[in-house]
Design a protein around this motif. Structure first.
Motif, PDB file in Angstrom:
ATOM      1  N   SER A  87       0.821  -1.223   0.000  1.00 18.69           N
ATOM      2  CA  SER A  87       0.000   0.000   0.000  1.00 18.69           C
ATOM      3  C   SER A  87       0.854   1.272   0.000  1.00 18.69           C
ATOM      4  O   SER A  87       0.676   2.156   0.824  1.00 18.69           O
ATOM      5  N   LYS A 139      -5.898  -3.947  -6.705  1.00 18.14           N
ATOM      6  CA  LYS A 139      -7.349  -4.241  -6.643  1.00 18.14           C
ATOM      7  C   LYS A 139      -7.806  -4.977  -7.900  1.00 18.14           C
ATOM      8  O   LYS A 139      -8.612  -5.896  -7.832  1.00 18.14           O
ATOM      9  N   GLN A 140      -7.260  -4.553  -9.046  1.00 17.59           N
ATOM     10  CA  GLN A 140      -7.593  -5.237 -10.303  1.00 17.59           C
ATOM     11  C   GLN A 140      -7.021  -6.648 -10.335  1.00 17.59           C
ATOM     12  O   GLN A 140      -7.660  -7.592 -10.789  1.00 17.59           O
ATOM     13  N   SER A 162      -8.048  -6.956   1.150  1.00 22.20           N
ATOM     14  CA  SER A 162      -7.115  -5.828   1.180  1.00 22.20           C
ATOM     15  C   SER A 162      -5.846  -6.270   0.464  1.00 22.20           C
ATOM     16  O   SER A 162      -5.660  -7.462   0.179  1.00 22.20           O
ATOM     17  N   TYR A 163      -4.975  -5.312   0.214  1.00 24.85           N
ATOM     18  CA  TYR A 163      -3.667  -5.604  -0.388  1.00 24.85           C
ATOM     19  C   TYR A 163      -2.935  -6.600   0.520  1.00 24.85           C
ATOM     20  O   TYR A 163      -2.427  -7.644   0.067  1.00 24.85           O
ATOM     21  N   PRO A 196      -8.873  -9.230  -7.153  1.00 27.94           N
ATOM     22  CA  PRO A 196     -10.191  -8.692  -6.822  1.00 27.94           C
ATOM     23  C   PRO A 196     -10.848  -9.401  -5.637  1.00 27.94           C
ATOM     24  O   PRO A 196     -11.718  -8.820  -4.977  1.00 27.94           O
TER      25      PRO A 196
END
Lengths: 430, 430
Positions: B226, B236-237, B244-245, B240
């Motif tokens: 992040s 996020k892509q 969270s990361y 999905p």
């Protein structure tokens, strides 16, 4: 011939904020203290001048510091968990009171002058304190370094601790005029500059009198402007009739015009104030490290630069903690990125060439033609041995300059010239 | 007895983030490489140990750098007008490809190891590149310095330039295991650490395989988390289904728990991600200079500190430009002030003692008991001659520490110890 010679090396200077000039292994020509330009080969007419070959070193214009407080030198890095007004009361003013003691002043100002001499700075606008004798001693010590400096005896006649507050405006003005008479034209490199500390500490009567002294002696002015939200709110109370903080100075002729004025910070300047600065040709001393340390915020340097308002950098010792204008340039770039990310993405960050311009030619303009190697400029130069920053691959001159802005230390300076005179030569010098 | 001795001087260390301990002219006791505590007089039982009197110098725990990229050492201060993803493509990856050349790697890594040795850092978590041979050479060079380091051969099997991208997950894992087998237990001070570069550059198959290697060899993990809004949107892509990361690492067992993990940056961590870090005991490497340089933003270090999430500092060479963890501590304080001013006035800025804690005991915890002089801690120390920063008035030890954080340079370090062994002794040493 003492101030006429050729320097050979990698010469870098700014033509405009966007246009960096870099001449590898070229000749910078100094004639009687003035730059005659930079040439790839020695022009016929300069063949007889002595030549100093600086090898692979970088030759940069001397740096210009448009704002710093000499008595705060030993306070660097102290009390930086406070904001401006509290910091003044708890850290700054107590130190300044010590300058009524001439032995203390002697030691502290000697340390300061020595440190400034060993830095890359060649010209500076400097605040002293309200103490006339100590201020005069500071001017002597600085003159001995060979650096070109404006030095101001500070004026305060309200909202200041008793032992720093002048008795009243008349006394302050009388003492200030005595100091001007005593120091104007006395030194080779150092000149007095009018220095009302900032609006909250100066009565209207004092400001009006300083405006008259400015006309009488044709003096430049330095002060603080729109630094911190607490200070700005206070000025609104103190000068309710002024259209802006800057206007409160302008009413007394202390905001540029015929004689230059330099205002430190301009973090929270309103559109009206910016317009007024533009009309009056007021110089901005952008002090990013100080503005960060004291939680003041981030000045819109990109806006000022694109508007063409005269601007240079200030270390603002000891709101800023580093005496190096290279570090100030680094911070100017850094905070401009945070400003875009956190505050206003319409203003692009400053580039390294732009920060270098501010550190040299931008601030140099306050001293006339200074801060560049273009023909007719005062020959101020620093020769930097950046061997410590070398890489296994060859770097371009502009990459080497970036490294110097971010990573050089005073010990990398080999030679420093002011007006064509060598004022510093360090070990392992070329 | 080589690693058993007494050091006398002004000893400063952190007990907690808020509690700075300062013992003037006291004795730090090292017994077989371990600290036995600090005493105003020599305890009877240690009377026979050799004593080194460091005079008026400061004795601090060695600094800990939780995040830096060794191959980027020569890229310091270059390309800092770019943001993360563009900077990786234009500055970082091109430099890393050079490490397939063993001669280039030898020179660059030798310079880096020498510079790290001369800094105040005693322990570090370091990224190499995907090149196994160069990584092994880096480990050897670092081991020779005496510093304690985790070093990671970097994994990337997607979204990376061809010459840095491993052929596929199987090849990457096979080569990584070969490297682990080869280096685990081989060096005195240097150990391997699993290093998936960051989620965008690692397939799920690769991450799953690294999770298995972590269990098999009981290895710690380092990665990025992040950091930048562009990167976060990309993750996020790519993942999905992850909450969270951090969860995208956690699904493969690469996010703390049984073996420690250190995640660099955490500028844009969501509340869910922060909760997960807290539950897993994930270490944060706070890299303020890098986050500023790459326009990433300002991490909420105050929030993490007050939540008790394990945290230290990272120089993040060359997102950060300075190899000095003192400079990182300075930046941690500075940006926390800007964050309050510009973003969120509910989070108080970091104080100097808190930044010092992060630079020592906070990051040291990743290495077990390191970063303090409390009894039982590894005896890592730097002896600093801060005479250059002296003032005409006497400074308290906590003021002297503030000055060191903001203004010291490597040349002020006189001695450095790791695990009770002297690894650096500089000219004018005590």
């Amino acid at each position: 011939m003492e101030r006429s010679f050729l320097l050979r090396g990698n010469v870098i200077w700014s033509e405009t904020p966007r246009k960096l000039a870099a001449a590898p292994r070229s000749y910078a020509v100094c004639l009687d203290g003035v730059s005659m330009g930079v040439f790839p080969e020695i022009p016929e007419r300069y063949r007889n001048l002595p030549l100093l070959d600086c090898g692979d070193s970088l030759i940069l214009p001397g740096l210009v510091d448009l704002h710093l407080h000499a008595p705060q030198y030993h306070n660097r890095a102290l009390g930086l968990d406070l904001e401006l007004l509290e910091w003044l009361g708890r850290v700054t003013y107590p130190e300044e009171t010590r300058f009524s003691d001439s032995a203390y002043a002697e030691r502290a100002y000697s340390d300061f002058a020595q440190a400034l001499k060993q830095s890359a700075t060649t010209r500076a606008c400097i605040y002293a304190t309200v103490h006339t004798e100590a201020t005069r001693r500071l001017m002597e010590l600085l003159d001995e370094t060979g650096l070109c400096c404006f030095v101001g005896r500070v004026n305060m006649d309200r909202n200041a601790p008793d032992n720093l507050c002048e008795a009243d405006a008349e006394t302050a003005l009388r003492e200030t005029e005595r100091w001007i008479e005593d120091t104007l034209g006395r030194y080779r490199n150092v000149k007095p500059i009018l220095t009302p500390r900032f609006l909250p500490a100066c009565s209207e009567k004092l400001l009006a009198g300083l405006g008259a002294l400015r006309e009488k002696y044709r003096l430049p002015v330095q002060s603080h402007l729109s630094e911190n939200t607490g200070e700005v709110a206070w000025v609104k109370q103190l000068a309710p009739d002024s259209q802006s903080y800057g206007h409160a100075y302008d009413r007394f002729g202390l905001f540029g015009g015929d004689y230059p004025a330099v205002m430190a910070h301009c973090v929270h300047s309103t559109p009206e104030e910016i317009d007024l600065m533009e009309r009056r040709g007021v110089f901005i001393a952008h002090c990013p490290q100080s503005n960060t340390n004291l939680g003041s915020g981030i000045a819109p340097a990109r806006l000022y630069l694109d508007r063409g308002i005269p601007m240079g950098l200030g270390t603002d010792i000891s709101g800023g903690h580093s005496l190096s204008v290279f570090r100030t340039a680094e911070e100017a770039i850094s905070v401009s990125k945070l400003r875009r990310r956190l505050l206003d993405d319409s203003l692009r960050p400053l580039t390294a060439p732009e920060a270098f311009y501010l550190a040299t030619k931008g601030g140099g303009a306050f001293f006339g033609k200074a801060g560049s190697f273009e023909e007719g400029y005062r020959f101020d130069a620093v020769v930097i041995d950046d061997g410590r920053l070398a890489a296994p691959r060859e770097l371009t001159l502009s990459e080497r300059l970036e490294k110097v802005l971010f990573l050089s230390e005073d010990r990398d300076i080999r030679l420093k010239y002011v007006d064509g005179l060598c004022v510093l030569q360090q070990e392992e010098a070329v």
